[in-house]
Scaffold this motif. Structure first.
Motif, PDB file in Angstrom:
ATOM      1  N   GLU A 120     -21.472  38.178  12.192  1.00  0.00           N
ATOM      2  CA  GLU A 120     -21.446  38.760  13.715  1.00  0.00           C
ATOM      3  C   GLU A 120     -20.361  38.680  14.312  1.00  0.00           C
ATOM      4  O   GLU A 120     -19.723  39.433  15.049  1.00  0.00           O
ATOM      5  N   ALA A 121     -19.813  37.269  14.523  1.00  0.00           N
ATOM      6  CA  ALA A 121     -18.730  37.213  15.542  1.00  0.00           C
ATOM      7  C   ALA A 121     -17.370  37.628  14.630  1.00  0.00           C
ATOM      8  O   ALA A 121     -16.673  38.346  15.471  1.00  0.00           O
ATOM      9  N   PHE A 122     -17.387  37.586  13.251  1.00  0.00           N
ATOM     10  CA  PHE A 122     -16.217  38.436  12.630  1.00  0.00           C
ATOM     11  C   PHE A 122     -16.187  39.898  13.096  1.00  0.00           C
ATOM     12  O   PHE A 122     -15.233  40.521  13.504  1.00  0.00           O
ATOM     13  N   ALA A 123     -17.365  40.681  12.895  1.00  0.00           N
ATOM     14  CA  ALA A 123     -17.592  41.982  12.979  1.00  0.00           C
ATOM     15  C   ALA A 123     -17.264  42.248  14.645  1.00  0.00           C
ATOM     16  O   ALA A 123     -16.593  43.474  14.733  1.00  0.00           O
ATOM     17  N   VAL A 161     -13.268  42.696  14.949  1.00  0.00           N
ATOM     18  CA  VAL A 161     -13.242  43.625  14.400  1.00  0.00           C
ATOM     19  C   VAL A 161     -13.371  44.908  15.274  1.00  0.00           C
ATOM     20  O   VAL A 161     -12.312  45.585  15.543  1.00  0.00           O
ATOM     21  N   GLY A 162     -14.543  45.018  15.805  1.00  0.00           N
ATOM     22  CA  GLY A 162     -15.015  46.114  16.533  1.00  0.00           C
ATOM     23  C   GLY A 162     -14.235  46.293  17.725  1.00  0.00           C
ATOM     24  O   GLY A 162     -13.730  47.075  18.278  1.00  0.00           O
ATOM     25  N   LEU A 163     -14.060  45.155  18.655  1.00  0.00           N
ATOM     26  CA  LEU A 163     -13.379  45.263  19.888  1.00  0.00           C
ATOM     27  C   LEU A 163     -11.907  45.457  19.599  1.00  0.00           C
ATOM     28  O   LEU A 163     -11.177  46.173  20.420  1.00  0.00           O
ATOM     29  N   HIS A 164     -11.059  45.071  18.402  1.00  0.00           N
ATOM     30  CA  HIS A 164      -9.770  45.417  18.278  1.00  0.00           C
ATOM     31  C   HIS A 164      -9.708  46.834  17.732  1.00  0.00           C
ATOM     32  O   HIS A 164      -8.807  47.704  18.276  1.00  0.00           O
ATOM     33  N   ASP A 210     -16.524  28.270  14.491  1.00  0.00           N
ATOM     34  CA  ASP A 210     -16.710  27.951  15.820  1.00  0.00           C
ATOM     35  C   ASP A 210     -15.542  27.981  16.494  1.00  0.00           C
ATOM     36  O   ASP A 210     -15.651  28.458  17.856  1.00  0.00           O
ATOM     37  N   CYS A 211     -14.470  27.718  15.932  1.00  0.00           N
ATOM     38  CA  CYS A 211     -13.078  28.129  16.593  1.00  0.00           C
ATOM     39  C   CYS A 211     -12.859  29.624  16.687  1.00  0.00           C
ATOM     40  O   CYS A 211     -12.469  30.071  17.846  1.00  0.00           O
ATOM     41  N   TRP A 212     -13.322  30.445  16.068  1.00  0.00           N
ATOM     42  CA  TRP A 212     -13.345  31.977  15.605  1.00  0.00           C
ATOM     43  C   TRP A 212     -14.048  32.651  17.177  1.00  0.00           C
ATOM     44  O   TRP A 212     -13.439  33.224  17.865  1.00  0.00           O
ATOM     45  N   LEU A 213     -15.269  31.809  17.337  1.00  0.00           N
ATOM     46  CA  LEU A 213     -16.094  32.157  18.438  1.00  0.00           C
ATOM     47  C   LEU A 213     -15.458  31.885  19.752  1.00  0.00           C
ATOM     48  O   LEU A 213     -15.364  32.595  20.747  1.00  0.00           O
ATOM     49  N   ARG A 214     -14.865  30.663  19.816  1.00  0.00           N
ATOM     50  CA  ARG A 214     -14.219  30.041  21.076  1.00  0.00           C
ATOM     51  C   ARG A 214     -13.103  30.907  21.486  1.00  0.00           C
ATOM     52  O   ARG A 214     -12.774  31.469  22.464  1.00  0.00           O
ATOM     53  N   ALA A 215     -12.317  31.461  20.355  1.00  0.00           N
ATOM     54  CA  ALA A 215     -11.160  32.175  20.651  1.00  0.00           C
ATOM     55  C   ALA A 215     -11.619  33.629  21.039  1.00  0.00           C
ATOM     56  O   ALA A 215     -10.909  34.257  22.150  1.00  0.00           O
ATOM     57  N   LEU A 216     -12.726  34.046  20.576  1.00  0.00           N
ATOM     58  CA  LEU A 216     -13.053  35.643  21.172  1.00  0.00           C
ATOM     59  C   LEU A 216     -13.767  35.434  22.480  1.00  0.00           C
ATOM     60  O   LEU A 216     -13.428  36.147  23.608  1.00  0.00           O
ATOM     61  N   GLU A 217     -14.446  34.163  22.842  1.00  0.00           N
ATOM     62  CA  GLU A 217     -14.706  33.946  24.384  1.00  0.00           C
ATOM     63  C   GLU A 217     -13.639  34.144  25.122  1.00  0.00           C
ATOM     64  O   GLU A 217     -13.762  34.445  26.225  1.00  0.00           O
ATOM     65  N   ALA A 218     -12.571  33.193  24.811  1.00  0.00           N
ATOM     66  CA  ALA A 218     -11.138  33.130  25.590  1.00  0.00           C
ATOM     67  C   ALA A 218     -10.610  34.423  25.729  1.00  0.00           C
ATOM     68  O   ALA A 218     -10.256  34.625  26.752  1.00  0.00           O
TER      69      ALA A 218
END
Length: 126
Positions: free
Chosen positions: A35-38, A41-44, A76-84
């Motif tokens: 879901e975080a991956f998606a 991709v969706g925001l991009h 976890d890094c992916w999610l933190r990067a998304l949040e940032a």
């Protein structure tokens, strides 16, 4: 069965079976990782950031002290990067993200095992 799984294009069209040498097609250990991956991709795809901005945000998280050397906390890094990046781009602020994350957590705890977790299951939802 390996080699018999059908891959789907983003529009839902079947694109063909997996090659026989791929035994586990999922790079995700948990559904939230997919879901975080998606979300990224969706925001991009909506033009909210470009891939170089994403790569820079993810790279910064992966280089932080305390990140697991074995990559076990990659998403976890992916999610933190998304949040940032969402905060930096003013898509959503830290407080908004925390409020929504807490609502999903309450919904998950209130959902019977085996049932889909819906935000409407949050006991504090109005």
């Amino acid at each position: 069965m390996p080699g018999r799984v059908i891959l789907n294009a983003p529009d839902g069209r079947a694109t063909g079976p997996l090659p026989p040498e791929i035994s586990d097609p999922s790079p995700f250990a948990e559904p939230w990782q997919a879901e975080a991956f998606a979300m990224v991709v969706g925001l991009h795809q909506r033009g909210l950031f470009d891939w170089s901005e994403w790569a820079q945000a993810l790279s910064a998280e992966l280089k932080r002290p305390g990140v697991a050397a074995d990559g076990s906390d990659y998403y976890d890094c992916w999610l933190r990067a998304l949040e940032a990046l969402m905060g930096e781009k003013q898509i959503a602020g830290r407080e908004e993200i925390d409020v929504l994350a807490a609502a999903w957590s309450r919904a998950a705890h209130a959902t019977p095992h085996g049932k889909p977790i819906l935000l409407t299951n949050d006991p504090l939802a109005s």
